[in-house]
Design a protein around this motif. Structure first.
Motif, PDB file in Angstrom:
ATOM      1  N   SER A   1       0.833  -1.201   0.000  1.00 61.63           N
ATOM      2  CA  SER A   1       0.000   0.000   0.000  1.00 61.63           C
ATOM      3  C   SER A   1       0.870   1.254   0.000  1.00 61.63           C
ATOM      4  CB  SER A   1      -0.902   0.010   1.233  1.00 61.63           C
ATOM      5  OG  SER A   1      -0.116   0.152   2.409  1.00 61.63           O
ATOM      6  N   ARG A   2       0.241   2.386  -0.196  1.00 61.23           N
ATOM      7  CA  ARG A   2       0.992   3.639  -0.237  1.00 61.23           C
ATOM      8  C   ARG A   2       1.620   3.974   1.113  1.00 61.23           C
ATOM      9  NH1 ARG A   2       0.589   6.382  -4.968  1.00 61.23           N
ATOM     10  NH2 ARG A   2      -1.046   5.701  -6.409  1.00 61.23           N
ATOM     11  N   ASP A   3       1.082   3.417   2.202  1.00 58.87           N
ATOM     12  CA  ASP A   3       1.729   3.624   3.500  1.00 58.87           C
ATOM     13  C   ASP A   3       2.664   2.459   3.861  1.00 58.87           C
ATOM     14  OD1 ASP A   3      -0.250   1.763   3.934  1.00 58.87           O
ATOM     15  OD2 ASP A   3      -1.053   2.707   5.732  1.00 58.87           O
ATOM     16  N   LEU A   4       3.080   1.703   2.807  1.00 58.30           N
ATOM     17  CA  LEU A   4       4.137   0.686   2.911  1.00 58.30           C
ATOM     18  C   LEU A   4       3.768  -0.464   3.844  1.00 58.30           C
ATOM     19  CD1 LEU A   4       7.265   3.033   2.949  1.00 58.30           C
ATOM     20  CD2 LEU A   4       6.147   1.930   1.003  1.00 58.30           C
ATOM     21  N   ARG A   5       2.532  -0.920   3.699  1.00 57.54           N
ATOM     22  CA  ARG A   5       2.099  -2.123   4.407  1.00 57.54           C
ATOM     23  C   ARG A   5       1.893  -3.236   3.378  1.00 57.54           C
ATOM     24  NH1 ARG A   5       1.281  -0.399   9.604  1.00 57.54           N
ATOM     25  NH2 ARG A   5       0.672  -2.490  10.283  1.00 57.54           N
ATOM     26  N   LEU A   6       2.342  -4.428   3.751  1.00 61.06           N
ATOM     27  CA  LEU A   6       2.346  -5.573   2.847  1.00 61.06           C
ATOM     28  C   LEU A   6       1.176  -6.500   3.115  1.00 61.06           C
ATOM     29  CD1 LEU A   6       3.673  -7.688   0.880  1.00 61.06           C
ATOM     30  CD2 LEU A   6       4.984  -8.472   2.875  1.00 61.06           C
ATOM     31  N   GLU A   7       0.548  -6.960   2.049  1.00 62.05           N
ATOM     32  CA  GLU A   7      -0.456  -8.015   2.105  1.00 62.05           C
ATOM     33  C   GLU A   7      -0.009  -9.103   1.133  1.00 62.05           C
ATOM     34  OE1 GLU A   7      -3.883  -9.669   3.784  1.00 62.05           O
ATOM     35  OE2 GLU A   7      -2.854  -7.791   4.291  1.00 62.05           O
ATOM     36  N   ALA A   8       0.452 -10.228   1.663  1.00 59.97           N
ATOM     37  CA  ALA A   8       0.977 -11.315   0.836  1.00 59.97           C
ATOM     38  C   ALA A   8       0.162 -12.571   1.099  1.00 59.97           C
ATOM     39  CB  ALA A   8       2.454 -11.549   1.133  1.00 59.97           C
ATOM     40  N   VAL A   9      -0.831 -12.823   0.256  1.00 62.12           N
ATOM     41  CA  VAL A   9      -1.754 -13.940   0.457  1.00 62.12           C
ATOM     42  C   VAL A   9      -1.016 -15.272   0.415  1.00 62.12           C
ATOM     43  CG1 VAL A   9      -3.722 -15.156  -0.552  1.00 62.12           C
ATOM     44  CG2 VAL A   9      -3.719 -12.663  -0.459  1.00 62.12           C
TER      45      VAL A   9
END
Length: 372
Positions: A142-150
Motif C-alpha cells: 500500500s501507499r503507507d508501505l504495508r504488505l499483504e501477501a496472500v
C-alpha cells in the motif's frame, strides 16, 4: 544540491564510466560548468574521476566519471516465498556486498528478524555509507508501505520496520520493481508500453508506460495473477475461483501431475520444467501450463496494447522449454489488429535479479535528490 548536480549523478548512475565531455553534452552545459560540477561532487565524496583512453582529438583530455569509493550506498532487499537476499549497491549498480538466507515459508516475525540482522551487518560493515533501503516483496504494498501477501500468509505487515532512522526507505511489489528494472537496464529499455509478468508462487506483473510502472490508485495494480484466466473449478487462496496465477505456477504443475501440493512451489516447478526439457514424464503438464500462460498474455495485450512482453521467474523457464505452446496460444488469442505484428514475448534480461535490481533502482531514485 543543485538540480544540475542531481542530474549529473543520475547520468553517472545510468552510465558509470561516462566521460565528462559526454556528460556535459547530455546535461546541455559547457565543459567549464561540467568541470565545476564534477569538482563539487568529488569534494562531497559522491564522484571520482579516472583517465579516459586517448581519443586522438585535439584539446584537453576528458576523464571518466565514476562512483566515489567512499560514496553512499543503498541497501536493496528481495524477499521471496522461499528466501531473502540483501545487497549493498553503489551508484551505478555495482554490488559492494551481500547477505542471503532461506525461510521456507516462515512467519513474518522470523523473516523480519533475519533480514534486519543482515541489514545491520551491512550497516556495520560500511559505516556511514548506507543511506537508503529499498525492499521488494511478493505481495501488494500500500501507499503507507504495508504488505499483504496472500501466498505466504503475511498480512498487514509494516515494512518500514526494516528501515533505520535517518535512512530513505522505499518498498514495492517484486514484479513491479522487476518491471521497472527491465525498463531501465534490461530487455524493455526503449519500449513505449512494456508488460512484465513474473511467475513465482502465483503470478504478478506491471505495465511500464514511458519508463514508469503504473501502480494504480492504491498501489495494487499489476495483480494479473488474479484475473480469471484459469480453471474456474480451482479456488485461489485470495478467495476467488479461476485465478490465472495458480494455473501457471508450481501448484498447477503438481495438480496436473497428481503430486501433493509442494511446500516449495518455485523450486518444485523448476525441477518439473527441467525434467520436461530432458524429455521426462512432465512434458505434457509443462506444455499445458505454457499454453495457459500464452492465452492470458494475449488477453492482456488485447486490453493494454503493449509493444513488448517480458517474462521473469518461472515465466522465463517456461518460455525456454515450451516456446511453441506459449506462442501458439498467444497468437490464437490475439485480436486481428495485433496478429500481423504481434508484440514480442522475451525473457527478462535481469532474470531472478529483477526484483532486487528494481529495489536498488527505486532506492537510488529516492536518494539522489537528497544528497548534499
Amino acid at each position: 544540491m543543485t538540480t544540475r548536480s542531481t542530474e549529473l549523478l543520475r547520468v553517472v548512475h545510468r552510465t558509470p564510466g561516462v566521460t565528462r565531455a559526454d556528460a556535459a553534452r547530455l546535461l546541455g552545459v559547457g565543459t567549464g560548468a561540467a568541470t565545476e560540477l564534477v569538482a563539487r561532487l568529488s569534494r562531497a565524496a559522491l564522484l571520482t574521476q579516472a583517465p579516459a583512453a586517448p581519443s586522438g582529438s585535439r584539446g584537453r583530455p576528458t576523464t571518466l566519471l565514476l562512483p566515489h569509493p567512499d560514496g553512499p550506498l543503498t541497501l536493496a532487499v528481495a524477499i521471496t516465498h522461499e528466501g531473502w537476499r540483501v545487497e549493498a549497491v553503489e551508484l551505478g549498480g555495482a554490488i559492494a556486498g551481500s547477505r542471503t538466507g532461506g525461510h521456507a515459508g516462515a512467519a513474518w516475525p522470523e523473516v523480519r528478524s533475519a533480514v534486519r540482522g543482515a541489514l545491520q551487518e551491512l550497516r556495520s560493515a560500511y559505516g556511514h555509507r548506507p543511506r537508503a533501503v529499498g525492499v521488494s516483496v511478493p505481495g501488494t504494498v500500500s501507499r503507507d508501505l504495508r504488505l499483504e501477501a496472500v501466498g505466504t500468509g503475511w498480512h498487514d505487515v509494516d515494512l518500514t520496520e526494516l528501515g533505520a532512522a535517518g535512512e530513505v526507505f522505499v518498498a514495492g511489489n517484486d514484479a513491479t520493481l522487476a518491471a521497472a528494472a527491465e525498463s531501465h537496464r534490461g530487455a524493455a529499455a526503449g519500449a513505449s508500453v512494456a508488460l512484465h509478468l513474473r511467475i513465482e508462487s502465483g503470478l504478478g506483473g506491471a505495465v511500464v508506460d514511458g519508463g514508469r510502472p503504473v501502480i494504480g490508485a492504491h498501489g495494487a495494480a499489476g495483480e494479473f495473477g488474479h484475473m480469471p484466466f484459469g480453471d474456474p473449478a480451482v479456488r485461489c487462496p485470495c478467495g476467488a475461483r479461476g485465478c490465472w496465477g495458480i494455473a501457471v505456477d508450481g501448484h498447477e504443475l503438481a495438480r496436473l501431475l497428481g503430486d501433493p501440493e509442494p511446500p516449495d512451489p518455485i523450486t518444485y516447478a523448476r525441477r518439473v520444467i527441467a525434467a520436461a526439457a530432458a524429455g521426462g514424464r512432465t512434458v505434457t503438464a509443462v506444455r499445458a501450463v505454457a499454453a495457459t500462460l500464452g492465452r492470458g498474455i494475449a488477453g492482456l495485450v488485447n486490453g493494454l496494447d503493449a509493444d513488448l512482453i517480458t517474462l521473469g521467474g518461472l515465466g522465463a523457464d517456461l518460455l525456454a522449454v515450451a516456446p511453441d505452446e506459449i506462442g501458439a496460444a498467444y497468437r490464437d488469442g490475439l485480436m486481428s489488429i495485433h496478429r500481423e505484428s504481434p508484440p514480442p514475448i522475451v525473457a527478462a534480461v535481469l532474470g531472478d535479479r529483477g526484483p532486487i535490481a528494481g529495489a536498488a533502482e527505486e532506492a537510488w531514485t529516492a536518494l539522489l535528490p537528497t544528497l548534499a
